[in-house]
Design a protein around this motif. Structure first.
Motif, short mmCIF file in Angstrom:
data_model
loop_
_atom_site.label_atom_id
_atom_site.label_comp_id
_atom_site.label_asym_id
_atom_site.label_seq_id
_atom_site.Cartn_x
_atom_site.Cartn_y
_atom_site.Cartn_z
N ASP A 199 7.38 5.62 -2.72
CA ASP A 199 6.01 5.85 -3.17
C ASP A 199 6.01 6.71 -4.43
OD1 ASP A 199 5.24 4.48 -0.93
OD2 ASP A 199 4.83 6.30 0.25
N CYS A 200 4.90 6.64 -5.14
CA CYS A 200 4.68 7.53 -6.29
C CYS A 200 3.94 8.76 -5.79
CB CYS A 200 3.88 6.81 -7.37
SG CYS A 200 3.40 7.88 -8.74
N TRP A 234 -3.43 5.63 -14.89
CA TRP A 234 -3.93 4.33 -14.47
C TRP A 234 -4.62 3.62 -15.63
CZ3 TRP A 234 -1.33 4.07 -10.32
CH2 TRP A 234 -1.14 5.20 -9.53
N GLU A 246 -7.77 1.53 -4.75
CA GLU A 246 -6.76 0.67 -5.36
C GLU A 246 -6.77 0.90 -6.86
OE1 GLU A 246 -7.14 -3.78 -5.93
OE2 GLU A 246 -5.71 -3.75 -4.26
N THR A 257 5.22 -2.67 -11.15
CA THR A 257 4.19 -2.84 -10.13
C THR A 257 2.82 -2.67 -10.77
OG1 THR A 257 5.66 -2.00 -8.40
CG2 THR A 257 3.31 -1.97 -7.93
N TRP A 306 -1.56 -0.50 -7.08
CA TRP A 306 -1.10 0.54 -6.17
C TRP A 306 -2.21 0.89 -5.19
CZ3 TRP A 306 3.78 3.09 -7.01
CH2 TRP A 306 4.45 2.67 -8.17
N ALA A 316 0.80 7.19 -4.04
CA ALA A 316 0.48 5.82 -4.45
C ALA A 316 1.59 4.90 -3.95
CB ALA A 316 0.36 5.73 -5.97
N ARG A 317 1.20 3.94 -3.16
CA ARG A 317 2.17 3.00 -2.59
C ARG A 317 2.06 1.66 -3.31
NH1 ARG A 317 3.07 3.21 3.63
NH2 ARG A 317 4.14 5.04 2.77
N PRO A 318 3.21 1.10 -3.77
CA PRO A 318 3.15 -0.22 -4.44
C PRO A 318 2.56 -1.27 -3.52
CG PRO A 318 5.32 0.80 -4.70
CD PRO A 318 4.58 1.62 -3.68
N ASP A 319 1.72 -2.13 -4.08
CA ASP A 319 1.09 -3.22 -3.33
C ASP A 319 1.53 -4.55 -3.95
OD1 ASP A 319 -0.48 -5.00 -1.95
OD2 ASP A 319 -2.30 -3.77 -2.06
N THR A 356 -0.41 -7.29 -6.32
CA THR A 356 0.11 -7.51 -7.67
C THR A 356 0.34 -9.00 -7.91
OG1 THR A 356 1.15 -5.33 -7.78
CG2 THR A 356 2.03 -7.03 -9.24
#
Length: 327
Positions: A26-27, A63, A87, A95, A98, A119-122, A126
């Protein structure tokens, strides 16, 4: 990176925690109460496509423009004690989308001193975003191609109208000839619409134009070259071959049972060499077809593209040869 903050982490919590944060997928970011970034873990920086130069900058600028209002709203709510989630889009990293959640960090007295953003990659979102963007680009390309073909079509139709009008002796003759040419052009357009973008094959052109009203066994076509031909060549061949076929039915080899036609098409680099050879089944003097109105129209159409056809009488029928560009 903010040296004081990192030093505090290492001294009060243990350097192992920092290592854990840096290895998280995660970020993870730590945000000051004024919105400035104090810390972003290594994988977060890599995922966002940025580096430590963002530290000290406003967090919401990580962002994309369209997500910054949501980021500022979430930060404001977190500073009021809430735990918002939203989001966010980032166009600088691998990515694109997020799933972001942020929470306040309080001291022992309960005062909010920082905000932590996770922030979790989605990847699924994407992928959907990229697919939607590809669809938009495809729609734009289709619209541009449709506009280009419409302009070409209008130009071709206007040219046909002028050529047919010049050699028509009456309105009725103009109407019949013009409708016939539009039918041939319609077949070519159908081929371009159904086939590959900007092109068709010689086999498709011959099949659509010469066999559009049923295959005539008296017409023999040589083995055709492979490969595509361009939009303009499809239209030109459709018009020329359609007119030759009509002329043969009315006056030439296809007007008699014993008549035969051989169509030879050869390709040499970017050129097409076409020979239309009719045989009426007997020897006969030249009836003057080489100067007829249908062939005059063909001559004018080819001349407009720079091609000069060779038209003559072999003693047994009409023979026409010309060279046209593949594209």
């Amino acid at each position: 990176m903010d040296g004081g903050f990192v030093h505090a982490l290492e001294c009060s919590l243990d350097s192992a925690l920092l290592a854990i944060l840096n290895h998280s997928r995660d970020c993870i970011a730590v945000i000051e109460t004024d919105g400035a970034l104090s810390f972003v873990n290594d994988n977060g920086l890599a995922g966002l496509g940025t580096d430590e130069s963002v530290l000290g900058e406003p967090w919401h600028r990580l962002w994309s423009d369209e997500s910054r209002a949501d980021a500022l709203d979430a930060l404001s709510r977190a500073l009021d004690g809430a735990h918002p989630r939203f989001e966010a889009r980032c166009d600088t990293g691998a990515t694109r989308l997020w799933d972001v959640s942020i929470s306040p960090v309080r001291d022992r007295a309960g005062r909010i001193t920082h905000v932590v953003s996770t922030a979790r990659p989605d990847p699924d979102a994407t992928a959907r975003l990229e697919a939607a963007e590809r669809d938009v680009e495809m729609q734009k390309a289709v619209a541009r191609e449709a506009q280009h073909r419409l302009k070409n079509l209008i130009t071709v139709v206007a040219s046909i109208a002028k050529l047919v009008a010049r050699r028509s002796t009456s309105l009725a003759e103009f109407e019949r000839s013009f409708q016939r040419q539009l039918l041939n052009l319609d077949r070519a357009q159908g081929l371009l619409t159904d086939g590959a973008e900007n092109s068709g094959t010689l086999g498709q052109v011959v099949s659509v134009v010469l066999e559009g009203e049923g295959r005539d066994p008296r017409l023999t076509v040589s083995p055709l070259p492979t490969g595509l031909i361009g939009d303009r060549s499809v239209q030109l061949l459709a018009l020329v071959l359609g007119e030759l076929r009509t002329n043969a039915i009315k006056h030439g080899a296809l007007s008699v049972d014993e008549g035969r036609i051989t169509l030879d098409l050869r390709s040499e680099r970017d050129d097409l060499h076409i020979v239309w050879d009719e045989d009426i089944g007997r020897t006969a003097p030249d009836p003057g077809l080489s100067g007829g109105s249908g062939l005059d129209l063909i001559r004018r159409m080819l001349s407009a593209t720079g091609a000069e056809p060779e038209i003559g009488w072999t003693g047994r029928g009409l023979r026409m040869a010309f060279t046209a560009s593949r594209f």
